[in-house]
Design an enzyme around this catalytic site. Structure first.
Site, mmCIF file in Angstrom:
data_model
loop_
_atom_site.group_PDB
_atom_site.id
_atom_site.type_symbol
_atom_site.label_atom_id
_atom_site.label_comp_id
_atom_site.label_asym_id
_atom_site.label_seq_id
_atom_site.Cartn_x
_atom_site.Cartn_y
_atom_site.Cartn_z
ATOM 1 N N ASP A 90 -13.227 -17.704 4.944
ATOM 2 C CA ASP A 90 -11.779 -17.859 4.807
ATOM 3 C C ASP A 90 -11.410 -19.332 4.666
ATOM 4 O O ASP A 90 -10.528 -19.693 3.902
ATOM 5 C CB ASP A 90 -11.062 -17.297 6.033
ATOM 6 C CG ASP A 90 -11.077 -15.775 6.033
ATOM 7 O OD1 ASP A 90 -11.660 -15.200 5.090
ATOM 8 O OD2 ASP A 90 -10.523 -15.183 6.967
ATOM 9 N N SER A 126 7.894 13.016 -4.642
ATOM 10 C CA SER A 126 7.212 13.200 -3.381
ATOM 11 C C SER A 126 6.100 14.230 -3.616
ATOM 12 O O SER A 126 5.813 14.561 -4.771
ATOM 13 C CB SER A 126 8.286 13.645 -2.398
ATOM 14 O OG SER A 126 7.744 14.228 -1.298
ATOM 15 N N GLU A 171 -8.299 13.247 -3.249
ATOM 16 C CA GLU A 171 -8.236 11.846 -2.791
ATOM 17 C C GLU A 171 -7.689 11.838 -1.379
ATOM 18 O O GLU A 171 -7.005 12.760 -0.987
ATOM 19 C CB GLU A 171 -7.201 11.062 -3.618
ATOM 20 C CG GLU A 171 -7.534 10.866 -5.034
ATOM 21 C CD GLU A 171 -6.297 10.442 -5.836
ATOM 22 O OE1 GLU A 171 -5.282 10.032 -5.258
ATOM 23 O OE2 GLU A 171 -6.385 10.551 -7.057
ATOM 24 N N LYS A 181 -5.049 10.752 1.354
ATOM 25 C CA LYS A 181 -3.644 10.376 1.310
ATOM 26 C C LYS A 181 -3.467 9.137 2.180
ATOM 27 O O LYS A 181 -3.641 9.187 3.391
ATOM 28 C CB LYS A 181 -2.793 11.524 1.851
ATOM 29 C CG LYS A 181 -1.315 11.315 1.681
ATOM 30 C CD LYS A 181 -0.579 12.620 1.934
ATOM 31 C CE LYS A 181 0.893 12.514 1.605
ATOM 32 N NZ LYS A 181 1.628 11.649 2.516
ATOM 33 N N ASP A 218 -1.653 6.341 4.161
ATOM 34 C CA ASP A 218 -0.372 6.291 4.858
ATOM 35 C C ASP A 218 0.276 4.925 4.719
ATOM 36 O O ASP A 218 0.084 4.042 5.544
ATOM 37 C CB ASP A 218 -0.598 6.618 6.334
ATOM 38 C CG ASP A 218 0.512 7.491 6.870
ATOM 39 O OD1 ASP A 218 1.449 7.778 6.105
ATOM 40 O OD2 ASP A 218 0.438 7.878 8.042
ATOM 41 N N ARG A 272 9.856 3.000 -3.837
ATOM 42 C CA ARG A 272 10.308 4.301 -4.338
ATOM 43 C C ARG A 272 11.816 4.473 -4.163
ATOM 44 O O ARG A 272 12.477 5.079 -4.986
ATOM 45 C CB ARG A 272 9.571 5.418 -3.601
ATOM 46 C CG ARG A 272 10.046 6.776 -4.070
ATOM 47 C CD ARG A 272 9.089 7.885 -3.721
ATOM 48 N NE ARG A 272 9.138 8.206 -2.296
ATOM 49 C CZ ARG A 272 8.441 9.193 -1.742
ATOM 50 N NH1 ARG A 272 7.654 9.941 -2.482
ATOM 51 N NH2 ARG A 272 8.522 9.430 -0.464
ATOM 52 N N TYR A 325 -3.089 4.945 -8.128
ATOM 53 C CA TYR A 325 -3.649 6.241 -8.496
ATOM 54 C C TYR A 325 -2.960 6.928 -9.661
ATOM 55 O O TYR A 325 -3.230 8.083 -9.943
ATOM 56 C CB TYR A 325 -3.684 7.187 -7.288
ATOM 57 C CG TYR A 325 -2.379 7.195 -6.496
ATOM 58 C CD1 TYR A 325 -1.223 7.744 -7.032
ATOM 59 C CD2 TYR A 325 -2.334 6.641 -5.227
ATOM 60 C CE1 TYR A 325 -0.045 7.735 -6.321
ATOM 61 C CE2 TYR A 325 -1.154 6.637 -4.498
ATOM 62 C CZ TYR A 325 -0.005 7.187 -5.053
ATOM 63 O OH TYR A 325 1.152 7.172 -4.349
ATOM 64 N N LYS A 338 -2.408 18.384 4.866
ATOM 65 C CA LYS A 338 -2.257 17.530 6.052
ATOM 66 C C LYS A 338 -3.147 18.025 7.180
ATOM 67 O O LYS A 338 -3.092 19.204 7.536
ATOM 68 C CB LYS A 338 -0.804 17.566 6.533
ATOM 69 C CG LYS A 338 0.183 17.040 5.511
ATOM 70 C CD LYS A 338 0.642 15.658 5.905
ATOM 71 C CE LYS A 338 1.790 15.246 5.005
ATOM 72 N NZ LYS A 338 2.660 14.281 5.607
ATOM 73 N N CYS A 346 16.120 -5.514 38.606
ATOM 74 C CA CYS A 346 14.736 -5.688 38.187
ATOM 75 C C CYS A 346 13.797 -5.166 39.274
ATOM 76 O O CYS A 346 13.943 -5.537 40.441
ATOM 77 C CB CYS A 346 14.474 -7.165 37.917
ATOM 78 S SG CYS A 346 12.731 -7.550 37.696
ATOM 79 N N CYS A 368 15.313 -8.547 32.492
ATOM 80 C CA CYS A 368 15.564 -9.392 33.653
ATOM 81 C C CYS A 368 15.667 -10.806 33.113
ATOM 82 O O CYS A 368 14.835 -11.222 32.327
ATOM 83 C CB CYS A 368 14.399 -9.271 34.629
ATOM 84 S SG CYS A 368 14.494 -10.501 35.946
HETATM 85 P P1 AMP Z 1 5.341 12.365 1.318
HETATM 86 O O1 AMP Z 1 5.911 10.968 1.453
HETATM 87 O O2 AMP Z 1 4.813 12.920 2.595
HETATM 88 O O3 AMP Z 1 6.229 13.266 0.538
HETATM 89 O O4 AMP Z 1 4.028 12.195 0.446
HETATM 90 C C1 AMP Z 1 4.110 11.738 -0.871
HETATM 91 C C2 AMP Z 1 3.638 10.330 -0.930
HETATM 92 O O5 AMP Z 1 2.284 10.232 -0.551
HETATM 93 C C3 AMP Z 1 3.641 9.764 -2.299
HETATM 94 O O6 AMP Z 1 4.920 9.358 -2.700
HETATM 95 C C4 AMP Z 1 2.714 8.598 -2.160
HETATM 96 O O7 AMP Z 1 3.462 7.480 -1.741
HETATM 97 C C5 AMP Z 1 1.827 8.977 -0.998
HETATM 98 N N1 AMP Z 1 0.397 8.996 -1.314
HETATM 99 C C6 AMP Z 1 -0.553 8.444 -0.532
HETATM 100 N N2 AMP Z 1 -1.775 8.586 -1.060
HETATM 101 C C7 AMP Z 1 -1.615 9.244 -2.226
HETATM 102 C C8 AMP Z 1 -2.525 9.683 -3.236
HETATM 103 N N3 AMP Z 1 -3.847 9.479 -3.137
HETATM 104 N N4 AMP Z 1 -2.008 10.326 -4.288
HETATM 105 C C9 AMP Z 1 -0.673 10.538 -4.374
HETATM 106 N N5 AMP Z 1 0.229 10.146 -3.464
HETATM 107 C C10 AMP Z 1 -0.224 9.497 -2.382
HETATM 108 ZN ZN ZN Z 2 12.942 -9.801 37.624
#
Ligand code: AMP
Ligand code: ZN
Length: 670
Positions: free
Chosen positions: A37, A86, A117, A119, A121, A140, A228, A315, A409, A427
């Site tokens: 780094d 979505s 794939e 998903k 988060d 979005r 993706y 899920k 407190c 406090c």
């Molecule tokens: P949700 O927000 O629960 O409706 O899930 C849809 C969102 O999942 C999409 O808008 C993407 O932002 C997200 N997402 C994460 N990984 C993927 C993936 N591999 N393919 C498509 N969507 C994905």
């Molecule tokens: Zn205190």
């Protein structure tokens, strides 16, 4: 200077850019860094300086454009065409099967194959490239209109600012930005140290980060990304698998785990395979996305108002368990904030035993109405602090009483207050033992002043016995007085005093962090130390001077100013100085006229007086770049005892060779 070949600034800038891009790609996309780094930062610094000196050399795709820009007032709006949709969720493989059957009914003659794939988060994004350059990036939003967060997305090093050769001239792609777990942990550690509220999970942290108005802060957060989808169909691709391969070839980060699945059985196998394995990933995932592979078929299937028909999200069940609340304890933190914590009957969830869960704050606690004796539902993801989701009311004991906010407190008995616009009760008694104990604990911490032999119990004891009332008092402790205390002896007293003595000369950034200035975590402390060089210089720095430091925003600047303006803190600093706490001055960022500026140096062999680290630090402080291997770009090789092949190579290339004495002479006094 001998050994340096003439090179025009323009050529040097272009070479640096190419080099930095290569290292960014190795680090962020391929996960295989070749340099440290520090070395990377040194390259960046050199390019920033060069572009500052010659602004005409700055290009829109220069890696320096990732460091972030001054804050904006708000975001422009971007219309999504096509809309960003979505996904429909499924919670069992049966539901996935039903989805496949629905597709069969809609397209009886089509040959169905899928890509599975993970998903990720995070937060979805849409990126537009024009003439191969990143032109716009957006969130979005509501799917039809999102925020233009181009400045923030530029700071995400995993995203190419310029596409590889062969990419379409205009390209609209979709994907996800996210915070790797490791980065999430680091940010929360810093926030905790700085007395800021913690992020609940990486997704919230990402959502908060990507919409920040100050892109310099975004740059410091180290978001990652994965792409993706090609949204404008311009690339002549036939399948999703082809799309993912093309995206990777054009320079985008693409998730590695994806797999083409010929049928539902293979999809099911993928789901099973990742059920446990996903915990080892550096990103959070709560499921799998299954997509039809054939893009023409996708187009025929189309979408509903909300989501495409050609994809579903599977899920995994959330990791929740039920357990009983044994008690509710109120903790008082270093900044005085009161946090209710549920003491739980131990349960096993998401790989660990959980005995406590945060209730965040009183508002949250009151809304959920958690009571002692309640059975509650507790949720925990990989790194996330376990939390109480809800109370199982059916199992509430008849005698359970609502939890009441203490008006005083729990530690010092002073009335608690709530500032306007804040959720937290706190406090505000500066002498509150909870706060004092926490600030001492922080001060002696391993990443702060690193004082050994002073655990929580001993701090509590010294406070209770009236031996100390604040940090500076530590330095007035005496051996015999300590040795006489319960549980101490001459040895432990001496050990503590020796460690306290050693702490007086700790580096400036450690002291800055140890002082517990709000919003000054380890990283900011280092930036401030390097920029200002001494406590004295920092004390008199104005807010303008503070925000001029890269990555330091107005919030940090105001907090630092307020700290040094506070008479109580000034008193503490004076007491520390009187006790002999005196961090050595820091070599400031190198002077512009340093002869080492921009030179590349390679160290080889063992030097007699300097360690590798010291030599590197001093060369870097003087503006040189220390590289690990000799090439035509090397300006000097510093050779010590037992120098090996690097020295031979330097001779071969005719590079100037220095011994330790001439290095020290050229570096000048340290
Ligand atoms: P949700 O927000 O629960 O409706 O899930 C849809 C969102 O999942 C999409 O808008 C993407 O932002 C997200 N997402 C994460 N990984 C993927 C993936 N591999 N393919 C498509 N969507 C994905
Ligand atoms: Zn205190």
């Amino acid at each position: 200077m001998a050994g340096a070949r003439p090179e025009t600034p323009a050529a040097r800038a272009e070479r640096l850019r190419a080099e930095i891009r290569r290292h960014e790609d190795l680090y962020y996309r391929l996960g295989q860094p070749e340099i440290s780094d520090r070395e990377f930062d040194a390259l960046m610094r050199e390019l920033v300086d060069l572009e500052t000196a010659h602004p005409q050399l700055r290009t829109p795709d220069s890696p320096t454009q990732r460091v972030g820009d001054v804050p904006v007032e708000g975001f422009a709006q971007v219309v999504h065409e096509p809309p960003m949709q979505s996904l429909d969720n499924t919670y069992s493989l049966d539901e996935v099967r039903e989805w496949v059957e629905r597709l069969r009914r809609l397209e009886p003659d089509a040959e169905l194959a899928f890509v599975a794939e993970l998903k990720v988060d995070g937060v979805s994004i849409s990126l537009l490239y024009e003439e191969g350059l990143l032109a716009r990036g957006a969130t979005r939003g509501n799917g039809l209109v999102g925020d233009d967060v181009t400045a923030n997305l530029r700071t995400v090093r995993a995203l190419p600012l310029r596409l590889a050769a062969g990419a379409p001239r205009r390209l609209l792609v979709r994907g996800e930005v996210y915070l790797p777990r490791s980065a999430f942990r680091r940010i929360n550690e810093e926030r905790e140290a700085a007395g800021e509220p913690l992020f609940v999970n990486p997704r919230n942290a990402t959502a908060g980060t990507i919409r920040m108005l100050d892109s310099r802060v975004v740059a410091s957060r180290r978001l990652a990304a994965t792409l993706y989808q090609v949204a404008d169909g311009a690339a002549g691709l036939a399948s999703h698998a082809e799309t993912l391969a093309a995206l990777a070839a054009w320079g985008f980060p693409v998730q590695e785990g994806w797999r083409r699945c010929a049928d539902l059985e293979q999809v099911a196998a993928f789901v099973e395979e990742w059920r446990e394995r996903r915990r080892d990933l550096d990103f959070e995932t709560d499921g799998v996305v299954v997509k039809v592979d054939d893009l023409e078929l996708r187009a025929r299937l189309g979408s509903t108002a909300k989501a495409p028909r050609w994809a579903v999200a599977f899920k995994y069940e959330p990791e929740r368990v039920e357990t009983r609340v044994r008690g509710i304890r109120v903790q008082v933190g270093r900044t005085g904030v009161l946090t209710p914590v549920a003491e739980l009957e131990p349960v096993f969830v998401a790989g660990t035993t959980v005995q406590r869960a945060t209730l965040h704050n009183y508002e949250d606690l009151a809304r959920k109405d958690v009571r002692v004796g309640d059975t509650v539902c507790v949720e925990k993801g990989g790194d996330v602090i376990p939390k109480v989701v809800e109370v199982v009311l059916a199992r509430r004991p008849a005698n359970a009483r609502p939890f009441e906010l203490p008006e005083r407190c729990p530690r010092c008995g002073e009335p608690v207050v709530r500032y306007e616009g804040e959720v937290a009760w706190r406090c505000v008694n500066p002498a509150c033992p909870a706060m004092v104990a926490e600030s001492i604990r922080h001060y002696v911490g391993r990443n702060a002043m690193d004082v050994e032999g002073l655990g929580d119990e001993r701090i509590a004891q010294l406070l209770a016995e009236g031996r100390i009332a604040d940090v500076p008092d530590l330095y007035a402790l005496e051996r015999d007085e300590l040795a006489a205390l319960d549980g101490w002896g001459k040895k432990s007293a001496e050990k503590l005093l020796a460690s306290l003595e050693a702490s007086k000369g700790r580096e400036l950034h450690r002291l800055l962090f140890a002082l517990g200035i709000r919003f000054v975590g380890e990283r900011v402390a280092k930036l401030l130390a390097r920029h200002f060089g001494s406590l004295a210089a920092l004390e008199v720095a104005t807010e303008e001077e503070l925000v001029a430091v890269p990555e330091v925003g107005p919030k940090v600047a105001a907090s630092v100013r307020a700290f040094f303006a506070d008479p109580r803190q000034r008193g503490r600093l004076a007491a520390l100085a009187a006790a002999g706490v005196a961090p050595p001055a820091v070599e400031r960022a190198a002077a512009a006229d340093s002869p080492w500026r921009g030179r590349t140096v390679v160290l080889t062999g063992t030097l007699a007086t300097l360690s590798r680290e010291e030599a590197t630090a001093r060369l870097e402080a003087a503006g040189a770049r220390v590289a690990s291997s000799v090439s035509k770009k090397t300006d000097f090789v510093v050779a010590g005892e037992k120098a090996g092949s690097k020295l031979d190579k330097a001779r071969e290339l005719g590079i100037e060779i220095l011994d330790e004495a001439s290095l020290l002479e050229r570096l000048g006094p340290s």
